[in-house]
Enzyme design. Structure first.
Site, PDB file in Angstrom:
ATOM      1  CB  CYS A   1      -8.866 -10.116  14.836  1.00 46.11           C
ATOM      2  SG  CYS A   1      -7.910 -10.162  13.559  1.00 46.11           S
TER       3      CYS A   1
ATOM      4  NE  ARG B   1       5.066   2.102   6.278  1.00 51.20           N
ATOM      5  CZ  ARG B   1       4.983   3.405   5.741  1.00 51.20           C
ATOM      6  NH1 ARG B   1       5.302   3.820   4.587  1.00 51.20           N
ATOM      7  NH2 ARG B   1       3.773   4.014   6.154  1.00 51.20           N
TER       8      ARG B   1
ATOM      9  CG  ASP C   1      -5.069   1.377   8.943  1.00 54.77           C
ATOM     10  OD1 ASP C   1      -4.582   1.568   8.027  1.00 54.77           O
ATOM     11  OD2 ASP C   1      -4.759   0.534   9.945  1.00 54.77           O
TER      12      ASP C   1
ATOM     13  CB  CYS D   1      -3.426 -15.885  16.006  1.00 55.38           C
ATOM     14  SG  CYS D   1      -3.480 -14.318  14.709  1.00 55.38           S
TER      15      CYS D   1
ATOM     16  CB  CYS E   1      -7.699 -10.250  19.284  1.00 58.33           C
ATOM     17  SG  CYS E   1      -6.104 -10.864  19.482  1.00 58.33           S
TER      18      CYS E   1
ATOM     19  CE  LYS F   1      -1.097   1.469  10.399  1.00 52.42           C
ATOM     20  NZ  LYS F   1      -1.304   1.036   8.813  1.00 52.42           N
TER      21      LYS F   1
ATOM     22  NE  ARG G   1      -2.893   0.080   3.155  1.00 52.43           N
ATOM     23  CZ  ARG G   1      -4.240  -0.765   3.238  1.00 52.43           C
ATOM     24  NH1 ARG G   1      -5.079  -0.335   2.418  1.00 52.43           N
ATOM     25  NH2 ARG G   1      -4.025  -1.920   3.982  1.00 52.43           N
ATOM     26  CE1 TYR G   2      -0.057   4.110   3.558  1.00 53.44           C
ATOM     27  CE2 TYR G   2       0.137   2.362   4.657  1.00 53.44           C
ATOM     28  CZ  TYR G   2      -0.385   3.222   4.373  1.00 53.44           C
ATOM     29  OH  TYR G   2      -1.566   3.634   5.231  1.00 53.44           O
TER      30      TYR G   2
ATOM     31  CG  ASP H   1      -9.456  -1.434  11.647  1.00 51.80           C
ATOM     32  OD1 ASP H   1      -9.202  -0.019  11.273  1.00 51.80           O
ATOM     33  OD2 ASP H   1      -8.098  -1.831  11.634  1.00 51.80           O
TER      34      ASP H   1
ATOM     35  NE  ARG I   1      -4.199  -8.169   7.774  1.00 56.08           N
ATOM     36  CZ  ARG I   1      -3.164  -7.726   8.391  1.00 56.08           C
ATOM     37  NH1 ARG I   1      -2.714  -8.450   9.293  1.00 56.08           N
ATOM     38  NH2 ARG I   1      -2.479  -6.625   7.786  1.00 56.08           N
TER      39      ARG I   1
HETATM   40  C1  PLP Z   1      -0.103   0.103   8.818  1.00 55.61           C
HETATM   41  C2  PLP Z   1       0.530  -0.611   7.390  1.00 55.61           C
HETATM   42  C3  PLP Z   1       1.784  -0.700   7.180  1.00 55.61           C
HETATM   43  C4  PLP Z   1       2.891  -0.112   8.196  1.00 55.61           C
HETATM   44  O1  PLP Z   1       2.714   1.172   8.596  1.00 55.61           O
HETATM   45  P1  PLP Z   1       3.726   2.133   9.545  1.00 55.61           P
HETATM   46  O2  PLP Z   1       3.054   3.393   9.497  1.00 55.61           O
HETATM   47  O3  PLP Z   1       4.856   2.228   8.754  1.00 55.61           O
HETATM   48  O4  PLP Z   1       3.918   1.123  10.425  1.00 55.61           O
HETATM   49  C5  PLP Z   1       2.166  -1.010   6.068  1.00 55.61           C
HETATM   50  N1  PLP Z   1       1.445  -1.372   5.335  1.00 55.61           N
HETATM   51  C6  PLP Z   1       0.221  -1.527   5.136  1.00 55.61           C
HETATM   52  C7  PLP Z   1      -0.685  -2.098   4.166  1.00 55.61           C
HETATM   53  C8  PLP Z   1      -0.290  -0.898   6.394  1.00 55.61           C
HETATM   54  O5  PLP Z   1      -1.616  -1.075   6.469  1.00 55.61           O
HETATM   55  S1  SF4 Z   2      -5.432  -9.011  16.276  1.00 59.07           S
HETATM   56 FE1  SF4 Z   2      -6.096 -10.570  14.789  1.00 59.07          FE
HETATM   57  S2  SF4 Z   2      -3.998 -11.262  13.668  1.00 59.07           S
HETATM   58 FE2  SF4 Z   2      -3.304 -10.057  15.498  1.00 59.07          FE
HETATM   59  S3  SF4 Z   2      -2.984 -11.774  17.110  1.00 59.07           S
HETATM   60 FE3  SF4 Z   2      -5.278 -11.079  17.220  1.00 59.07          FE
HETATM   61  S4  SF4 Z   2      -6.388 -12.513  16.186  1.00 59.07           S
HETATM   62 FE4  SF4 Z   2      -4.173 -12.683  15.251  1.00 59.07          FE
END
Ligand code: PLP
Ligand code: SF4
Length: 351
Positions: free
Chosen positions: A116, A100, A315, A109, A113, A322, A96-97, A278, A118
């Site tokens: 979560c 990175r 996000d 996991c 959680c 973010k 996305r960025y 989220d 995801r």
């Molecule tokens: C949050 C996120 C990151 C990491 O972001 P930082 O601000 O560098 O910690 C990288 N990629 C994606 C897709 C993200 O959602």
């Molecule tokens: S937030 Fe989601 S991905 Fe992270 S440890 Fe908890 S269950 Fe796993």
């Protein structure tokens, strides 16, 4: 607290196991079966032992024990709240960025959680990367010189064996332009025994800086073993930052946040992100108004060291950014710029 499990017992992954552990009532709420069908359950014996069973609102229990409230899904809640899929060039990668990438190597996991973001993707049945997928992802990273940092996430990448962690570290360190490898994990806190000295060694390579972002949401999560695990990572020269979620009924008060940030700070973990939850399905009972989060952040800023401050972020649904959520301390008045102090008073700035 009641130490009921030997550290060697296996994770609690079913409603029946949670009942046997005294964490769910014997006369089970029938709707919980539907919750369990939809979302993975997981709790390590180490964490189960830290739950105060006499406290129905225990801040650890509330993070991991499933609730009938999870069946209540709002229209605004979406399956992939930050649209990882839309930014994924290949299986396991989210780019996305530009400088990175996220590399999601496992879907499992040590704990699941209930909030979560995801939650529809993680779990024991989720997609793990095949060797071919992983090779393709590494080739993508190697072919993109703008990628400075690789963020291992999942699932929880500390669920990998030391051998596989070592292979990943070596493969990434061999890419000239990759200088940072960052691992996002809950394992040092929820299952510290996994993080052996041999495991820690596999995280390191001379060509890269290794960073570990540790996810925890309440000071009560930090057992003696977890604290010593964190110290071993720091002693090995690994840079540590924190990641937490601001959760209604768990840490949404000044004292709990101070204790949590002091715990991180005191262990040499730089507080990094405090995420507003989220819009994941069935998680509305964890969300609080952003205004309340902003007031808590103003209070934290007044009372704690600058080094102990996390950045409060959300996000943007759809994954645009973010976004930091703190209220600005600078504004434009008719007389020029003004700056806000800790008491809420605006001061003219004549510079
Ligand atoms: C949050 C996120 C990151 C990491 O972001 P930082 O601000 O560098 O910690 C990288 N990629 C994606 C897709 C993200 O959602
Ligand atoms: S937030 Fe989601 S991905 Fe992270 S440890 Fe908890 S269950 Fe796993």
């Amino acid at each position: 607290m009641s130490g009921t499990f030997p550290a060697s017992s296996t994770n609690l992954t079913t409603l029946a196991q949670l009942q046997d552990a005294g964490l769910l009532a014997q006369d089970l709420d029938p709707t919980l079966t539907q919750v369990a069908q939809r979302y993975a359950i997981g709790l390590t014996p180490h964490m189960a032992n830290l739950i105060d069973r006499s406290n129905a609102a225990d801040p650890i229990g509330a993070q991991f024990i499933p609730s009938p409230k999870e069946l209540h899904t709002l229209e605004v809640e979406i399956l992939d709240p930050i649209d990882d899929a839309g930014f994924s060039p290949l299986p396991g990668l989210v780019h996305r960025y530009s400088d990175r990438v996220l590399l999601k190597v496992v879907s499992v996991c040590p704990v699941y959680c209930r909030f979560c973001f995801r939650r529809e993707m993680v779990g024991p049945g989720g997609p793990n990367l095949t060797r071919a997928d992983l090779a393709a992802a590494i080739a993508y990273i190697a072919a993109h010189p703008e990628i400075f940092e690789v963020i291992l996430t999942g699932g929880d990448p500390f669920m990998l064996s030391p051998r596989r962690v070592g292979e990943l570290t070596q493969a990434l360190a061999a890419i000239e332009h990759v200088k940072i490898v960052r691992w996002h994990t809950r394992v040092p806190i929820v299952d510290p025994d996994r993080v052996t000295p041999a495991f820690i060694e596999t995280l390191k390579a001379p060509e890269i800086a290794t960073w570990v972002a540790i996810h925890a949401n309440h000071a009560q999560e930090f057992s003696k073993e977890a604290q010593s695990c964190v110290r071993s990572l720091a002693d090995a020269g690994i840079a540590l930052v924190s990641q937490s979620v601001l959760l209604k009924g768990i840490n949404d008060n000044l004292e709990a946040l101070q204790d949590l940030m002091r715990m991180f700070f005191g262990l040499g973990i730089k507080p990094y992100y405090l995420h507003h939850p989220d819009l994941a399905p069935g998680t509305s009972h964890f969300r609080l108004p952003i205004k309340k989060g902003q007031a808590l952040m103003r209070a934290l800023r007044k009372t704690m060291s600058g080094l102990a401050q996390p950045t409060y972020v959300l996000d943007i649904p759809g994954g645009a950014f973010k976004a930091p959520l703190e209220t600005p301390h600078v504004r434009e008045a008719s007389t020029g710029l003004q700056l806000l102090d800790g008491k809420g008073v605006w001061h003219d700035y004549k510079g």
